[in-house]
Write an enzyme that holds these catalytic residues in place. Structure first.
Site, mmCIF file in Angstrom:
data_model
loop_
_atom_site.group_PDB
_atom_site.id
_atom_site.type_symbol
_atom_site.label_atom_id
_atom_site.label_comp_id
_atom_site.label_asym_id
_atom_site.label_seq_id
_atom_site.Cartn_x
_atom_site.Cartn_y
_atom_site.Cartn_z
ATOM 1 N N HIS A 145 8.580 19.429 -24.189
ATOM 2 C CA HIS A 145 7.359 18.905 -24.839
ATOM 3 C C HIS A 145 6.265 18.854 -23.776
ATOM 4 C CE1 HIS A 145 5.413 15.895 -27.796
ATOM 5 N NE2 HIS A 145 4.523 16.155 -26.845
ATOM 6 N N LEU A 166 -0.408 21.972 -22.193
ATOM 7 C CA LEU A 166 -1.020 22.763 -21.114
ATOM 8 C C LEU A 166 -2.538 22.799 -21.227
ATOM 9 C CD1 LEU A 166 1.378 25.861 -20.934
ATOM 10 C CD2 LEU A 166 1.176 24.010 -19.258
ATOM 11 N N ARG A 167 -3.070 22.408 -22.412
ATOM 12 C CA ARG A 167 -4.512 22.525 -22.696
ATOM 13 C C ARG A 167 -4.915 24.000 -22.747
ATOM 14 N NH1 ARG A 167 -3.768 17.679 -24.595
ATOM 15 N NH2 ARG A 167 -3.875 15.994 -23.094
ATOM 16 N N ASN A 219 -1.801 21.199 -30.015
ATOM 17 C CA ASN A 219 -2.965 20.364 -30.367
ATOM 18 C C ASN A 219 -4.170 20.688 -29.485
ATOM 19 O OD1 ASN A 219 -1.637 19.146 -28.140
ATOM 20 N ND2 ASN A 219 -2.485 17.128 -28.625
ATOM 21 N N LYS A 237 5.012 21.870 -35.088
ATOM 22 C CA LYS A 237 4.819 20.483 -34.673
ATOM 23 C C LYS A 237 3.971 19.735 -35.692
ATOM 24 C CE LYS A 237 4.537 16.815 -32.043
ATOM 25 N NZ LYS A 237 3.787 16.677 -30.796
ATOM 26 N N HIS A 279 5.695 14.118 -34.301
ATOM 27 C CA HIS A 279 5.144 12.931 -33.639
ATOM 28 C C HIS A 279 5.344 11.783 -34.627
ATOM 29 C CE1 HIS A 279 2.130 10.896 -30.874
ATOM 30 N NE2 HIS A 279 2.366 10.001 -31.834
ATOM 31 N N HIS A 296 9.272 12.452 -28.121
ATOM 32 C CA HIS A 296 8.971 11.325 -27.223
ATOM 33 C C HIS A 296 9.342 9.957 -27.807
ATOM 34 C CE1 HIS A 296 5.454 11.562 -29.724
ATOM 35 N NE2 HIS A 296 4.864 12.496 -29.005
ATOM 36 N N ASP A 319 6.077 15.406 -22.111
ATOM 37 C CA ASP A 319 4.823 15.017 -22.770
ATOM 38 C C ASP A 319 3.711 14.879 -21.742
ATOM 39 O OD1 ASP A 319 3.111 14.483 -24.843
ATOM 40 O OD2 ASP A 319 3.695 12.382 -25.062
ATOM 41 N N HIS A 358 -5.645 14.591 -18.812
ATOM 42 C CA HIS A 358 -7.032 14.364 -19.238
ATOM 43 C C HIS A 358 -7.866 14.219 -17.975
ATOM 44 C CE1 HIS A 358 -6.233 13.629 -23.546
ATOM 45 N NE2 HIS A 358 -5.148 13.008 -23.153
ATOM 46 N N ALA A 367 -5.456 9.041 -24.390
ATOM 47 C CA ALA A 367 -4.020 8.786 -24.240
ATOM 48 C C ALA A 367 -3.330 9.994 -23.625
ATOM 49 C CB ALA A 367 -3.400 8.474 -25.597
HETATM 50 C C1 NCD Z 1 -1.000 13.746 -26.043
HETATM 51 C C2 NCD Z 1 -2.252 14.563 -25.677
HETATM 52 O O1 NCD Z 1 -3.081 14.075 -24.916
HETATM 53 O O2 NCD Z 1 -2.374 15.684 -26.159
HETATM 54 N N1 NCD Z 1 -1.207 12.385 -25.647
HETATM 55 C C3 NCD Z 1 -0.257 11.451 -25.434
HETATM 56 O O3 NCD Z 1 -0.601 10.314 -25.180
HETATM 57 N N2 NCD Z 1 1.025 11.748 -25.444
HETATM 58 C C4 NCD Z 1 -0.694 13.909 -27.492
HETATM 59 C C5 NCD Z 1 0.643 13.367 -27.904
HETATM 60 O O4 NCD Z 1 1.694 13.961 -27.630
HETATM 61 O O5 NCD Z 1 0.664 12.304 -28.534
HETATM 62 ZN ZN ZN Z 2 2.717 15.241 -26.693
#
Ligand code: NCD
Ligand code: ZN
Length: 333
Positions: free
Chosen positions: A12, A15-16, A40, A94, A131, A165, A237, A241, A253
């Site tokens: 999980h 990578l953006r 996402n 997902k 999720h 997660h 995960d 950011h 998050a």
């Molecule tokens: C993830 C994200 O920033 O893409 N953030 C997180 O807090 N885990 C998204 C996710 O897996 O909930």
């Molecule tokens: Zn995630």
């Protein structure tokens, strides 16, 4: 002491996109044989065309690293034909409840409308990654979602459902109720509780979804992982950011754990006296549950201390500035 891990996997990973791949792809591709890439993005990966483009962008940063990105599509209602076309290009789909986490606005808001897609996924043997949080009180969200997992797992007994997660003792228990449920566990949820996030000075670097829970919940996760539970797989995960999105009002998050994942896993498994179970958690369980064969790649971890940088580019990693006991010495194929 050294340990060699065979084809470790991160099941999980975020990578953006764009320039960020220059930071994120090598960090994971140097340490892992493969990773499950979350869809996402700002515009979710929800077509074969976008998925191909995204995989090519990722692959353009992993030359010579013997790394396999296992791609996922963002859940929406897909036609049977779309699923058949996508099938061999994806590891799974997902599902995000709408608005529950970073860039999930296009997620599912009404679970009664997705039956047909789930039936087709079951028939085509496409795993469903979830999720699992409701939109209730933040500490109850995962527990409230367990009913959805129960309902999906019993109505689609041949659909492989991965509870992503997981963070609570109740979810660990649910795992054993249905053969078709598996779960990923992050490094940070094995290490921290809500106290670490908000119990003293506020720690934006540790704020993530689902939020870290109680000591009892963490203990249940640790107990299951450190006893070698065969349905639990490592999924970092890791969710980077940039600093201006973390150190501000309205902190995003996500915990950025990719640079420290394997060294810290070795440390906590060693502290529990069960280093021999690490291979199962970071590779064998995932290979079995998903029926995949990642590229052959050996990662050598040695006991040689190093200090985690405070920032990788403009992203602060998990354990920034702290000294870790284990280093990745080399990887060889
Ligand atoms: C993830 C994200 O920033 O893409 N953030 C997180 O807090 N885990 C998204 C996710 O897996 O909930
Ligand atoms: Zn995630």
């Amino acid at each position: 002491m050294d340990i060699t891990l065979e084809s470790p996997l991160d099941m999980h990973l975020h990578l953006r996109e764009g320039d960020t791949l220059d930071l994120t792809v090598p960090l994971t591709a140097d340490h892992f044989a493969g990773a499950v890439i979350m869809p996402n993005l700002v515009a979710p990966v929800d077509s074969l065309n976008n998925l191909r483009k995204y995989r090519q962008a990722i692959e353009s940063y992993c030359h010579g690293k013997n790394f396999r990105p296992y791609m996922t599509l963002f859940f929406k209602n897909y036609s049977r034909q779309e699923l058949e076309e996508c099938r061999e290009h994806i590891l799974g789909i997902k599902l995000y409840p709408a608005g529950i986490t970073t860039q999930s606005e296009a997620g599912v808001s009404d679970f009664s409308t997705i039956e047909k897609t789930l039936e087709d996924m079951q028939e085509l043997n496409i795993p469903l990654l979830v999720h699992g949080e409701s939109n209730g009180f933040v500490l109850d969200r995962e527990r409230e979602f367990l009913e959805v997992y129960r309902s999906l797992a019993s109505r689609f007994p041949d659909l492989h459902i991965i509870m992503e997660h997981i963070t609570t003792a109740d979810t660990v228990q649910l795992l054993d109720e249905f053969d078709n449920l598996s779960a990923t566990v992050t490094l940070h949820h094995l290490m921290i509780t809500l106290d670490d996030v908000i119990g003293d000075l506020l720690r934006p670097d540790l704020f993530c979804k689902p939020v870290a829970k109680t000591p009892r919940d963490r203990e249940a996760l640790r107990q299951a992982v450190f006893s070698g539970h065969p349905k639990l797989m490592f999924g970092s995960d890791s969710a980077p950011h940039p600093r201006h999105k973390k150190e501000c009002i309205g902190c995003a998050a996500g915990v950025f754990s990719a640079p420290v994942a394997l060294p810290l896993l070795a440390q906590i498994f060693e502290d529990e006296g069960c280093l021999e179970l690490l291979q199962g958690f970071v590779s064998a369980n995932a290979c079995r549950r998903y029926d995949i064969s990642p590229p052959a790649k050996q990662i050598l971890l040695t006991q040689s201390p190093w200090q985690v940088p405070h920032y990788y580019k403009n992203v602060s990693p998990f354990f920034a500035g702290q000294t870790l006991r284990w280093s990745i010495n080399s990887s060889f194929s």
